[in-house]
Enzyme design. Sequence first.
Site, PDB file in Angstrom:
ATOM      1  N   LYS A 199     -29.748 -50.901  47.711  1.00 57.55           N
ATOM      2  CA  LYS A 199     -28.702 -50.029  47.162  1.00 57.55           C
ATOM      3  C   LYS A 199     -29.082 -48.546  47.344  1.00 57.55           C
ATOM      4  O   LYS A 199     -30.154 -48.230  47.837  1.00 57.55           O
ATOM      5  CB  LYS A 199     -28.449 -50.382  45.696  1.00 57.55           C
TER       6      LYS A 199
HETATM    7  C1  LIG Z   1     -25.745 -55.751  44.910  1.00 59.46           C
HETATM    8  C2  LIG Z   1     -24.481 -56.190  44.293  1.00 59.46           C
HETATM    9  C3  LIG Z   1     -24.434 -56.865  43.066  1.00 59.46           C
HETATM   10  C4  LIG Z   1     -25.610 -57.435  42.370  1.00 59.46           C
HETATM   11  O1  LIG Z   1     -26.656 -56.688  42.120  1.00 59.46           O
HETATM   12  P1  LIG Z   1     -28.135 -57.297  41.956  1.00 59.46           P
HETATM   13  O2  LIG Z   1     -28.844 -56.148  41.341  1.00 59.46           O
HETATM   14  O3  LIG Z   1     -28.626 -57.642  43.328  1.00 59.46           O
HETATM   15  O4  LIG Z   1     -28.058 -58.482  41.055  1.00 59.46           O
HETATM   16  C5  LIG Z   1     -23.195 -57.126  42.508  1.00 59.46           C
HETATM   17  N1  LIG Z   1     -22.068 -56.811  43.122  1.00 59.46           N
HETATM   18  C6  LIG Z   1     -22.058 -56.195  44.318  1.00 59.46           C
HETATM   19  C7  LIG Z   1     -20.749 -55.859  44.930  1.00 59.46           C
HETATM   20  C8  LIG Z   1     -23.254 -55.889  44.956  1.00 59.46           C
HETATM   21  O5  LIG Z   1     -23.235 -55.321  46.167  1.00 59.46           O
END
Ligand SMILES: *Cc1c(COP(=O)(O)O)cnc(C)c1O
Length: 379
Positions: free
Chosen positions: A192
């Site tokens: 992210k």
């Molecule tokens: C990355 C992501 C998540 C989940 O996040 P995690 O921290 O990996 O559990 C949820 N929704 C979307 C759209 C994502 O890209």
Amino acid sequence: MRNKKIFLSLPQQSGFEEKYIQKALKDSWITSGGPNVNEFENKLEDYFDNKVSIAALNSGTAAIHLALILLGVKSGDEVICQSMTFSASANPIMYQGGTPIFVDSELDTWNICPRFLEVAIKDRIAKGKKPKAIITVHLYGMPYKIDEIHAIANRYEIPVIEDSAEALGSSYKGKKCGTFGDFGVLSFNGNKIITTSSGGGLITKFDKLKEKAIFYATQSRDSAPHYEHSEVGYNYRMSNICAGIGCGQMEVLNKNIILRRGMHDFYKKAFEGIDEVTVFEEPRDDYFSNYWLSTVLIETNSDKKIDRESLRLAFEHENIESRPLWKPMHLQPLFFGYPYYGEKIAESLFEKGLCLPSGSNLTIRDMNRIEKVIKTFFN
Ligand SMILES: *Cc1c(COP(=O)(O)O)cnc(C)c1O
């Protein structure tokens, strides 16, 4: 020798993480919760102009799960979810024994379609069950049609869980993504825009709800000298070490947004004049995307042997990672048979769309390699 691999999105250290981690180690505070967790939450709340309360958790998925729990979603309840997204948006509905109801995308933002959202709500109500919540997503950092979607949610009085996992730093009409829903969700997963190695955040408008989220996230301990429990609990709190990484990363969030937006500009130029390719971009001035990932749509041109998959392979040949867009949830084997409302917009985006390397740490040399593949492929 093969060129070094260029990835879609890699975490980048800011250099500021170490002091926080060292402090945690020195204070022997290496469990969940702790001073870095409080500081990380403060930094995040500052970033959101102290208009919201944020609970730091160990993943974005945990944040969505807690939002559903706090909204009282139980076994047999229906929850509407944008079909085109990462599976983490929808999985927590299953944890609760709920029924996901999937809704198509629209072409301007690739996110949940207002028209089909309303069709879905009306039809579910007509069938005897009003959906308990709506999970919306800002895909690749692009805000969804906020005004239209929230007008519908308000009209039918259905709460919104705003999955802003990909959109930290994005905004709509000057207001930050993550603050529009009844709950907002952040992710600090490794790919992210900033990371805590693994982590997430639940955004609420009320301190009380933040406290309740933390209560559930730390095994629902009632106040007593011994361990007393009257509700199901979860182990979802962020660790003090991870929060230390997050504190360091907050110092480069704004820089990362500028760099990711710079990658988008790079692709705009690189694909200029190529008829088959459309670079995905903000539909109007109201929208501000962090461009977490830069994405394109490729129209098939059989004469010139151009399509999404052949471009992906051309990148792969040069050791450059690219990836099709998220495969819609209603097409996933896991979710076969659940209701879906739409007209195959998400399907066609999935067929034509490609995510391109977008990290904040790509070098000029990396960009030259990417550009060369594009020029060679389309000539
Ligand atoms: C990355 C992501 C998540 C989940 O996040 P995690 O921290 O990996 O559990 C949820 N929704 C979307 C759209 C994502 O890209």
